[in-house]
Motif scaffolding. Structure first.
Motif, PDB file in Angstrom:
ATOM      1  N   GLY A   1       0.787  -1.216   0.000  1.00 23.87           N
ATOM      2  CA  GLY A   1       0.000   0.000   0.000  1.00 23.87           C
ATOM      3  C   GLY A   1       0.821   1.268   0.000  1.00 23.87           C
ATOM      4  N   GLU A   2       0.127   2.372   0.160  1.00 24.48           N
ATOM      5  CA  GLU A   2       0.757   3.683   0.115  1.00 24.48           C
ATOM      6  C   GLU A   2       1.278   4.092   1.487  1.00 24.48           C
ATOM      7  OE1 GLU A   2      -2.063   6.403  -1.473  1.00 24.48           O
ATOM      8  OE2 GLU A   2      -2.079   5.487  -3.467  1.00 24.48           O
ATOM      9  N   LEU A   3       2.176   5.064   1.453  1.00 19.70           N
ATOM     10  CA  LEU A   3       2.661   5.619   2.717  1.00 19.70           C
ATOM     11  C   LEU A   3       1.504   6.307   3.420  1.00 19.70           C
ATOM     12  CD1 LEU A   3       6.063   7.247   1.647  1.00 19.70           C
ATOM     13  CD2 LEU A   3       5.691   5.044   2.731  1.00 19.70           C
ATOM     14  N   PRO A   4       1.270   5.983   4.688  1.00 20.12           N
ATOM     15  CA  PRO A   4       0.155   6.637   5.395  1.00 20.12           C
ATOM     16  C   PRO A   4       0.390   8.129   5.535  1.00 20.12           C
ATOM     17  CG  PRO A   4       1.512   5.374   6.924  1.00 20.12           C
ATOM     18  CD  PRO A   4       2.011   5.046   5.554  1.00 20.12           C
ATOM     19  N   SER A   5      -0.626   8.897   5.236  1.00 17.47           N
ATOM     20  CA  SER A   5      -0.492  10.353   5.301  1.00 17.47           C
ATOM     21  C   SER A   5      -0.216  10.834   6.713  1.00 17.47           C
ATOM     22  CB  SER A   5      -1.767  11.020   4.763  1.00 17.47           C
ATOM     23  OG  SER A   5      -2.898  10.614   5.533  1.00 17.47           O
ATOM     24  N   SER A   6      -0.544   9.997   7.710  1.00 17.76           N
ATOM     25  CA  SER A   6      -0.316  10.408   9.095  1.00 17.76           C
ATOM     26  C   SER A   6       1.166  10.577   9.406  1.00 17.76           C
ATOM     27  CB  SER A   6      -0.923   9.377  10.060  1.00 17.76           C
ATOM     28  OG  SER A   6      -0.326   8.098   9.874  1.00 17.76           O
ATOM     29  N   LEU A   7       2.051   9.949   8.609  1.00 13.83           N
ATOM     30  CA  LEU A   7       3.487  10.087   8.853  1.00 13.83           C
ATOM     31  C   LEU A   7       3.964  11.528   8.727  1.00 13.83           C
ATOM     32  CD1 LEU A   7       5.353   7.051   7.223  1.00 13.83           C
ATOM     33  CD2 LEU A   7       5.327   7.734   9.623  1.00 13.83           C
ATOM     34  N   GLN A   8       3.203  12.354   8.026  1.00  8.79           N
ATOM     35  CA  GLN A   8       3.617  13.744   7.881  1.00  8.79           C
ATOM     36  C   GLN A   8       3.570  14.503   9.202  1.00  8.79           C
ATOM     37  OE1 GLN A   8       0.755  16.333   5.659  1.00  8.79           O
ATOM     38  NE2 GLN A   8      -0.463  14.440   5.543  1.00  8.79           N
ATOM     39  N   ASN A   9       2.942  13.901  10.216  1.00 13.04           N
ATOM     40  CA  ASN A   9       2.936  14.530  11.536  1.00 13.04           C
ATOM     41  C   ASN A   9       4.243  14.311  12.285  1.00 13.04           C
ATOM     42  OD1 ASN A   9       0.235  15.346  11.181  1.00 13.04           O
ATOM     43  ND2 ASN A   9      -0.517  13.366  11.901  1.00 13.04           N
TER      44      ASN A   9
ATOM     45  N   LEU B   1       5.597  -1.371  -0.885  1.00 10.77           N
ATOM     46  CA  LEU B   1       4.889  -0.093  -0.926  1.00 10.77           C
ATOM     47  C   LEU B   1       4.642   0.319  -2.371  1.00 10.77           C
ATOM     48  CD1 LEU B   1       6.867   1.770   1.872  1.00 10.77           C
ATOM     49  CD2 LEU B   1       4.633   0.668   2.068  1.00 10.77           C
ATOM     50  N   SER B   2       3.505   0.927  -2.598  1.00  5.19           N
ATOM     51  CA  SER B   2       3.122   1.325  -3.950  1.00  5.19           C
ATOM     52  C   SER B   2       2.606   2.752  -3.928  1.00  5.19           C
ATOM     53  CB  SER B   2       2.062   0.371  -4.499  1.00  5.19           C
ATOM     54  OG  SER B   2       0.926   0.361  -3.645  1.00  5.19           O
ATOM     55  N   GLY B   3       2.209   3.225  -5.099  1.00  8.82           N
ATOM     56  CA  GLY B   3       1.731   4.595  -5.206  1.00  8.82           C
ATOM     57  C   GLY B   3       2.869   5.577  -5.379  1.00  8.82           C
ATOM     58  N   GLU B   4       2.549   6.848  -5.358  1.00 10.69           N
ATOM     59  CA  GLU B   4       3.538   7.896  -5.557  1.00 10.69           C
ATOM     60  C   GLU B   4       4.142   8.338  -4.234  1.00 10.69           C
ATOM     61  OE1 GLU B   4       1.757  11.070  -7.710  1.00 10.69           O
ATOM     62  OE2 GLU B   4       1.492   9.884  -9.550  1.00 10.69           O
ATOM     63  N   VAL B   5       5.347   8.880  -4.331  1.00 16.17           N
ATOM     64  CA  VAL B   5       5.976   9.479  -3.151  1.00 16.17           C
ATOM     65  C   VAL B   5       5.237  10.774  -2.854  1.00 16.17           C
ATOM     66  CG1 VAL B   5       8.073  10.467  -2.191  1.00 16.17           C
ATOM     67  CG2 VAL B   5       8.210   8.449  -3.662  1.00 16.17           C
ATOM     68  N   PRO B   6       4.643  10.896  -1.684  1.00 15.83           N
ATOM     69  CA  PRO B   6       3.832  12.089  -1.406  1.00 15.83           C
ATOM     70  C   PRO B   6       4.681  13.345  -1.297  1.00 15.83           C
ATOM     71  CG  PRO B   6       4.061  10.734   0.561  1.00 15.83           C
ATOM     72  CD  PRO B   6       4.654   9.949  -0.559  1.00 15.83           C
ATOM     73  N   MET B   7       4.071  14.457  -1.672  1.00 14.09           N
ATOM     74  CA  MET B   7       4.779  15.741  -1.643  1.00 14.09           C
ATOM     75  C   MET B   7       5.145  16.145  -0.222  1.00 14.09           C
ATOM     76  SD  MET B   7       2.829  18.054  -4.510  1.00 14.09           S
ATOM     77  CE  MET B   7       1.239  17.892  -3.696  1.00 14.09           C
ATOM     78  N   TRP B   8       4.377  15.665   0.754  1.00 16.80           N
ATOM     79  CA  TRP B   8       4.637  16.119   2.128  1.00 16.80           C
ATOM     80  C   TRP B   8       5.975  15.649   2.668  1.00 16.80           C
ATOM     81  CZ3 TRP B   8       5.184  11.756   4.924  1.00 16.80           C
ATOM     82  CH2 TRP B   8       4.392  10.639   4.640  1.00 16.80           C
TER      83      TRP B   8
ATOM     84  N   LEU C   1       8.220  17.101   6.405  1.00 16.98           N
ATOM     85  CA  LEU C   1       9.376  16.517   7.076  1.00 16.98           C
ATOM     86  C   LEU C   1      10.615  17.383   6.847  1.00 16.98           C
ATOM     87  CD1 LEU C   1       8.845  12.705   6.397  1.00 16.98           C
ATOM     88  CD2 LEU C   1       7.853  14.185   8.126  1.00 16.98           C
ATOM     89  N   SER C   2      10.429  18.546   6.573  1.00 18.68           N
ATOM     90  CA  SER C   2      11.563  19.481   6.490  1.00 18.68           C
ATOM     91  C   SER C   2      11.159  20.739   7.206  1.00 18.68           C
ATOM     92  CB  SER C   2      11.911  19.769   5.038  1.00 18.68           C
ATOM     93  OG  SER C   2      12.963  20.689   4.962  1.00 18.68           O
ATOM     94  N   ARG C   3      10.996  20.610   8.507  1.00 19.99           N
ATOM     95  CA  ARG C   3      10.468  21.728   9.297  1.00 19.99           C
ATOM     96  C   ARG C   3      11.389  22.928   9.187  1.00 19.99           C
ATOM     97  NH1 ARG C   3       9.928  21.008  15.650  1.00 19.99           N
ATOM     98  NH2 ARG C   3      12.174  21.149  15.425  1.00 19.99           N
TER      99      ARG C   3
END
Length: 720
Positions: free
Chosen positions: A500-508, A522-529, A534-536
């Motif tokens: 599956g895809e990277l869970p969007s919750s990881l952006q927290n 893992l599949s899908g696109e690398v998310p923009m976040w 992750l670059s605070r």
């Protein structure tokens, strides 16, 4: 009378912002109280309740305060007795010479405050001084000669640790002239050898009770003659990480007051190859108050005598990193250790055998038994230690030959650090959901045989800063509750079967520095976040306080990304260009398409940038894979299979890197560890105080990812 009242008014209402240029970097302003006219009400300012005079300035450990310069107007505080600037940042400025005019100072603490240059000899005028702490001001802080120190006859404590004393040939003689000195810290100071004249001047009635000479590469011939004449009252002695050779001297047994002895990281052997036995330690065993014995990482071999049990009041026993191959430790060795709190036998290959049902006489707070032989079942005696959850803090039983499921005792533990890696634990890990999370910072279950779903209960484990579940057989989607791990700095889930895809919750997880999700499905696109959240950043802005201004650069936190050997698709998001501090990147063996980002090669810290970082993505084109997008990447070769060593490298940087960011350049540190034996040892033990050696992770991380990307050493088995 009027003049006296005026002086009091000057000191009580002195605007200290004219004495210091201070500003706050991030977080709540600890100097927000500095708005009242009466400075006695300010945080960090302490006045005498009867006279109103300012007597103490304590600005140490203020949250992210940067102290720029100090003005001579500080001299208006005529009654100042304590000046503490520890753990601030004076931007490499010199220690002001006028500090030597603060005649009433009893305490001066400038440790870890980023000063440079030599110590002004004017500090020798502080005749009332009892405590002097200048340690931790980096290697560029050259102390030079110490003659000025001999004028401070009231000194009781001196800390010059982590400074450069290579030119201070008089250091031992000066110490001999400080009759009241009780505590001396000269750790990692490049101390020169002791001259014979300093030995002849030794006063054996010295009051010195705590001495730290560790990390100085001192040979036996340079330190023993002086040491055994000045240490009649020593309670704590640290000689670790030097060049001490041969048997442990009998003279250590003559230190009648000694309670703590640290001799790790040397070249000691033992007479007749026995710990205790006929060595100098046999006499130490007769000392009723002896509490700490650290002989880790020496050349000790042979057997461990049961006479070690003479140390009946021992609280800390460290024998890690020695060669007791094949030796057996039983309850007979520990029968008198009723006060033992910390046991470290890591990397000794010792076999620990306790009779079934036998309850040890101690309750340990730290258990470090990496590479010992404990299995195949989970030891009963260890279960009893976990029955005291409020006592046990640290558990490392990695690579200990255990083939078992997680025991029920994991249902109610309060540990800060748990390392069960490199065993053969099987079954589910659902019991981790019952771990009390207020304290848990590190959880390592990697390189086992765990299977099934990873429970979605990380909301309970919210205090984790490092999580390693790599190289197991976990299946199912990544838990969305990973997003509740906001303190998380290191995450490795490599070598499993997560789809599956990277869970969007990881952006927290905005504090992530190391992210390894390779060798999954893992599949899908690398998310923009990934490049955004992750670059605070702290955008370039002017921070102003009391009229002072400072510009701060942007800060990118993410240092390493490994997404290789998955089924990720789409284009590489441009947001990766924002990761200005990225050290390592591996996107190989996926299904990425499009043009490789042109600006990604401009990331100044990126060490592993090359064709191998993007290889086996047949849809990618452009440098560094091909000169332009009209060329087609050649068919991929058969992937090499990575071994355990690759995983080991990740484990090493995973541990040694936790806790802090990186403050110094990579190569500056790399050159040090190549020649400093004690730092090299830290690669192979997961130091409980990782903050001291956090920079080691640069070396380990770069070595692993460069080797992995260039050699294509992955465990990916899919065909491209």
């Amino acid at each position: 009378m009027l003049a006296s009242a005026t002086r009091v008014r000057e000191e009580r209402y002195l605007n200290l912002s004219t004495a210091f240029k201070l500003w706050n970097f991030l977080g709540d302003d600890p100097l927000s109280s500095w708005i009242s006219e009466e400075c006695c009400l300010w945080d960090g300012v302490y006045c005498n309740s009867f006279t109103g005079y300012v007597e103490m300035l304590y600005l140490g450990y203020q949250s992210l305060v940067v102290a720029g310069t100090v003005s001579p107007s500080l001299l208006k505080l005529h009654h100042l007795t304590s000046l503490n600037f520890t753990s601030n940042d004076f931007n490499g400025s010199l220690i002001p010479e006028f500090f030597g005019s603060l005649k009433n100072l009893i305490l001066l603490d400038l440790s870890n405050a980023n000063f440079r240059g030599t110590i002004p000899s004017q500090l020798g005028n502080l005749s009332m001084l009892e405590t002097l702490r200048l340690g931790g001001n980096r290697r560029v802080f050259n102390v030079g000669k110490l003659e000025w120190l001999s004028h401070l006859s009231r000194l009781k404590e001196v800390d010059l640790s982590f400074t450069n004393l290579s030119n201070a040939n008089d250091w031992s003689q000066i110490i001999n002239h400080l009759p009241l000195l009780q505590k001396l810290n000269l750790r990692d100071c490049d101390l020169p050898s002791i001259s014979s004249s300093s030995v002849s001047l030794t006063n054996s009635s010295t009051s010195l009770n705590t001495l730290d000479l560790s990390d100085n590469n001192l040979p036996s011939s340079a330190i023993y003659p002086w040491l055994f004449n000045v240490t009649s009252n020593l309670v704590s002695l640290d000689l670790s990480s030097n060049q001490l050779k041969g048997p442990i001297p009998d003279a250590f047994g003559n230190m009648m007051a000694i309670q703590e002895l640290y001799l790790s990281d040397n070249l000691f052997i033992l007479a007749k190859n026995q710990v205790m036995g006929d060595s100098g330690l046999n006499e130490i065993g007769k000392l009723a108050d002896f509490r700490v014995l650290d002989l880790g990482y020496n050349l000790l071999n042979g057997s461990i005598s049961k006479s070690i049990g003479q140390l009946s009041n021992l609280q800390v026993l460290r024998l890690a990193g020695n060669s007791f191959d094949g030796d057996v430790i039983s309850e007979a060795h520990f029968s008198n250790f009723t006060n033992l709190q910390e046991l470290d036998l890591s990397y000794t290959s010792l076999t620990l055998k306790f009779n079934t049902g036998r309850i040890p006489p101690f309750q340990l707070s730290q258990i470090k038994l990496c590479s010992c032989k404990l299995g195949p079942g989970f030891p009963d005696w260890l279960r009893t230690q976990m029955d005291f959850p409020l006592v046990l803090e640290y558990l490392d039983i990695s690579a200990s030959g255990i083939s078992d499921s997680l025991p029920y005792c994991f249902s109610s533990v309060f540990l800060e650090s748990i390392n069960l890696s490199k065993n053969k634990f099987t079954g589910s890990v659902s019991r981790i959901c019952n771990i009390t999370a207020e304290l848990l910072e590190l959880l390592d279950l990697s390189n086992n045989l765990f299977s099934g779903l990873v429970p979605d209960c990380f909301k309970r484990l919210w205090s984790l800063t490092a999580l390693n579940l790599a190289d197991n057989s976990f299946t199912g989607s990544l838990p969305s509750s990973l997003g509740f791990l906001t303190p998380l700095e290191m995450l490795s889930l490599r070598g499993n079967k997560f789809p599956g895809e990277l869970p969007s919750s990881l952006q927290n997880c905005t504090k992530l520095k190391f992210l390894d999700l390779s060798d999954n499905e893992l599949s899908g696109e690398v998310p923009m976040w990934i490049g955004q959240r992750l670059s605070r950043y702290v955008d370039e802005a002017l921070f102003t306080w009391k009229g002072t201004k400072q510009r701060y650069p942007q800060l990118g936190l993410l240092l390493a990304i490994d997404l290789s050997c998955n089924k990720l698709t789409g284009e590489i998001p441009e947001e990766l260009n924002s990761l200005q501090e990225l050290v390592a990147l591996n996107l190989s063996r996926n299904f990425f398409t499009g043009k490789i980002l042109q600006k990604i090669g401009h990331l100044r810290q990126l060490e592993s940038f090359g064709p191998s970082s993007f290889s086996h993505n047949t849809g990618l084109c452009g440098p560094p894979v091909s000169p332009n997008c009209s060329m087609v990447e050649p068919p991929p070769s058969k992937p090499a299979v990575g071994g355990e060593e690759d995983s080991d490298e990740f484990m090493k940087w995973f541990y040694t890197g936790m806790g802090l960011g990186f403050a110094v350049g990579f190569w500056g540190f790399c050159s040090v560890v190549l020649f400093k034996r004690s730092w090299r040892h830290s690669y192979y033990r997961y130091l409980d105080n990782a903050k001291d050696w956090v920079y080691v992770s640069f070396v380990l991380l770069k070595a692993r990812l460069v080797r992995r990307t260039k050699a294509l050493s992955t465990s990916c088995t899919r065909s491209d």
